[in-house]
Design a protein around this motif. Structure first.
Motif, PDB file in Angstrom:
ATOM      1  N   GLN A   2       7.574   3.994  -3.164  1.00  0.00           N
ATOM      2  CA  GLN A   2       6.553   3.552  -4.110  1.00  0.00           C
ATOM      3  C   GLN A   2       5.534   2.674  -3.384  1.00  0.00           C
ATOM      4  N   ILE A   3       4.264   3.002  -3.553  1.00  0.00           N
ATOM      5  CA  ILE A   3       3.192   2.259  -2.901  1.00  0.00           C
ATOM      6  C   ILE A   3       2.217   1.794  -3.979  1.00  0.00           C
ATOM      7  N   TYR A   4       1.997   0.490  -4.048  1.00  0.00           N
ATOM      8  CA  TYR A   4       1.095  -0.079  -5.049  1.00  0.00           C
ATOM      9  C   TYR A   4      -0.276  -0.367  -4.432  1.00  0.00           C
ATOM     10  N   ALA A   5      -1.301  -0.204  -5.254  1.00  0.00           N
ATOM     11  CA  ALA A   5      -2.667  -0.460  -4.801  1.00  0.00           C
ATOM     12  C   ALA A   5      -2.857  -1.911  -4.391  1.00  0.00           C
ATOM     13  N   CYS A   6      -2.134  -2.827  -5.014  1.00  0.00           N
ATOM     14  CA  CYS A   6      -2.279  -4.238  -4.671  1.00  0.00           C
ATOM     15  C   CYS A   6      -1.758  -4.526  -3.270  1.00  0.00           C
ATOM     16  N   ASP A   7      -0.846  -3.692  -2.767  1.00  0.00           N
ATOM     17  CA  ASP A   7      -0.307  -3.866  -1.417  1.00  0.00           C
ATOM     18  C   ASP A   7      -1.113  -3.101  -0.375  1.00  0.00           C
ATOM     19  N   PRO A   9      -4.590  -1.435  -0.715  1.00  0.00           N
ATOM     20  CA  PRO A   9      -5.797  -1.018  -1.439  1.00  0.00           C
ATOM     21  C   PRO A   9      -6.593   0.051  -0.701  1.00  0.00           C
ATOM     22  N   GLU A  10      -6.329   0.223   0.603  1.00  0.00           N
ATOM     23  CA  GLU A  10      -7.052   1.243   1.366  1.00  0.00           C
ATOM     24  C   GLU A  10      -6.655   2.663   0.969  1.00  0.00           C
ATOM     25  N   LEU A  11      -5.495   2.810   0.327  1.00  0.00           N
ATOM     26  CA  LEU A  11      -5.033   4.125  -0.082  1.00  0.00           C
ATOM     27  C   LEU A  11      -5.999   4.705  -1.110  1.00  0.00           C
ATOM     28  N   PRO A  12      -6.336   6.002  -1.003  1.00  0.00           N
ATOM     29  CA  PRO A  12      -7.354   6.594  -1.894  1.00  0.00           C
ATOM     30  C   PRO A  12      -6.808   6.897  -3.289  1.00  0.00           C
ATOM     31  N   PHE A  13      -6.517   5.850  -4.061  1.00  0.00           N
ATOM     32  CA  PHE A  13      -5.981   6.045  -5.401  1.00  0.00           C
ATOM     33  C   PHE A  13      -7.033   6.681  -6.318  1.00  0.00           C
ATOM     34  N   PRO A  14      -6.611   7.581  -7.215  1.00  0.00           N
ATOM     35  CA  PRO A  14      -7.538   8.041  -8.269  1.00  0.00           C
ATOM     36  C   PRO A  14      -7.941   6.852  -9.128  1.00  0.00           C
ATOM     37  N   SER A  15      -9.039   6.969  -9.832  1.00  0.00           N
ATOM     38  CA  SER A  15      -9.550   5.845 -10.628  1.00  0.00           C
ATOM     39  C   SER A  15      -8.599   5.443 -11.745  1.00  0.00           C
ATOM     40  N   THR A  16      -7.691   6.336 -12.138  1.00  0.00           N
ATOM     41  CA  THR A  16      -6.784   6.061 -13.253  1.00  0.00           C
ATOM     42  C   THR A  16      -5.400   5.607 -12.793  1.00  0.00           C
ATOM     43  N   ALA A  17      -5.205   5.375 -11.494  1.00  0.00           N
ATOM     44  CA  ALA A  17      -3.856   5.067 -10.989  1.00  0.00           C
ATOM     45  C   ALA A  17      -3.866   3.869 -10.056  1.00  0.00           C
ATOM     46  N   ASP A  18      -2.731   3.170 -10.018  1.00  0.00           N
ATOM     47  CA  ASP A  18      -2.548   2.073  -9.072  1.00  0.00           C
ATOM     48  C   ASP A  18      -1.165   2.132  -8.415  1.00  0.00           C
ATOM     49  N   LEU A  19      -0.490   3.272  -8.597  1.00  0.00           N
ATOM     50  CA  LEU A  19       0.851   3.448  -8.047  1.00  0.00           C
ATOM     51  C   LEU A  19       0.999   4.864  -7.522  1.00  0.00           C
ATOM     52  N   CYS A  20       1.462   4.983  -6.290  1.00  0.00           N
ATOM     53  CA  CYS A  20       1.748   6.283  -5.678  1.00  0.00           C
ATOM     54  C   CYS A  20       3.258   6.377  -5.476  1.00  0.00           C
ATOM     55  N   GLN A  21       3.874   7.373  -6.067  1.00  0.00           N
ATOM     56  CA  GLN A  21       5.309   7.596  -5.914  1.00  0.00           C
ATOM     57  C   GLN A  21       5.536   8.890  -5.133  1.00  0.00           C
ATOM     58  N   VAL A  22       6.305   8.789  -4.068  1.00  0.00           N
ATOM     59  CA  VAL A  22       6.613   9.943  -3.228  1.00  0.00           C
ATOM     60  C   VAL A  22       8.102  10.228  -3.357  1.00  0.00           C
ATOM     61  N   LEU A  23       8.420  11.408  -3.835  1.00  0.00           N
ATOM     62  CA  LEU A  23       9.800  11.801  -4.085  1.00  0.00           C
ATOM     63  C   LEU A  23      10.136  13.033  -3.246  1.00  0.00           C
ATOM     64  N   TRP A  24      11.421  13.196  -2.927  1.00  0.00           N
ATOM     65  CA  TRP A  24      11.831  14.453  -2.316  1.00  0.00           C
ATOM     66  C   TRP A  24      13.243  14.816  -2.743  1.00  0.00           C
ATOM     67  N   CYS A  25      13.527  16.098  -2.703  1.00  0.00           N
ATOM     68  CA  CYS A  25      14.856  16.606  -2.996  1.00  0.00           C
ATOM     69  C   CYS A  25      15.651  16.562  -1.696  1.00  0.00           C
ATOM     70  N   PRO A  26      16.749  15.780  -1.637  1.00  0.00           N
ATOM     71  CA  PRO A  26      17.439  15.530  -0.359  1.00  0.00           C
ATOM     72  C   PRO A  26      18.365  16.638   0.119  1.00  0.00           C
ATOM     73  N   LYS A 119       4.137   5.759   8.365  1.00  0.00           N
ATOM     74  CA  LYS A 119       2.930   4.956   8.184  1.00  0.00           C
ATOM     75  C   LYS A 119       2.057   5.544   7.088  1.00  0.00           C
ATOM     76  N   ILE A 120       1.149   4.727   6.596  1.00  0.00           N
ATOM     77  CA  ILE A 120       0.192   5.124   5.578  1.00  0.00           C
ATOM     78  C   ILE A 120      -1.180   5.223   6.226  1.00  0.00           C
TER      79      ILE A 120
END
Length: 211
Positions: A2-7, A9-26, A119-120
């Protein structure tokens, strides 16, 4: 992850989001024989019912089940890989590396150019040949995230190990520094995740490479 925009902010978040969740099937999925990855952009204010117990996956492969940990982003300055530098610049760098201007005997490739590991953003630390990624609309995609099996090697650890961990470096690799999440993607491989900056919904695609 989980990556938050507050941590970050350089991440290209859509205008409607402030959280990026990356999931995978292990477990291994064809055709690349790596975990199947899925990314979601969310508005954290709409997440109201947080689970008190994290559900365990029904099926897992040990090397794809990360050790739970907290992300502590550290910003670094990096430069393009020698493989993508303008013609002639690589020769100038080779001359510099052998000159008195380089008293530490740094190698541009290992110590100064593209940061290895998870890395991001930034330049892609390709294991094999670079690949140009396009979204379904034909737009060139940008590097969003790399998930790596190894954070460094015997040379790159000298400059890319986090400052608070450098005191642990020694003559041998430290497993907790080399593989902090305890994952292994193929043969010491990496998963590269890209997003399209021209599409407002920020579609995401992932590919993998191994040594």
């Amino acid at each position: 992850m989980q990556i938050y925009a507050c941590d970050v902010p350089e991440l290209p978040f859509p205008s409607t989001a402030d959280l990026c969740q990356v999931l995978w099937c292990p477990v291994t999925h064809k055709p690349d024989h790596v975990p199947l990855l899925h990314s979601v952009w969310r508005d954290s204010r709409l997440v109201t019912n947080v689970l008190t117990e994290v559900p365990e996956p029904v099926e897992t492969e040990e090397e794809y089940l990360p050790v739970p940990c907290v992300l502590s982003p550290e910003r670094v300055r990096e430069y393009p890989s020698v493989w993508v530098l303008p013609a002639g610049l690589d020769k100038q760098i080779a001359q510099w590396s052998k000159s008195s201007q380089n008293p530490e005997n740094w190698s541009y490739h290992f110590h100064l150019s593209t940061a290895p590991g998870t890395k991001i953003g930034g330049w892609v630390d390709w294991i094999q040949d670079p690949i140009a990624m396009e979204c379904d609309r034909g737009h060139e995609m940008s590097h969003l995230l790399t998930i790596a099996s190894w954070e460094h090697d015997g040379e790159s650890c000298k400059t890319w190990t986090p400052l608070e961990e450098k005191h642990r470096l020694g003559p041998y690799q430290v497993p907790e520094l080399l593989e902090p999440a305890n994952i292994m993607i193929g043969d010491a491989g990496s998963m590269y995740i890209f997003t399209c900056l021209k599409c407002p919904d920020r579609p995401v695609e992932a590919i993998s490479q191994c040594s």
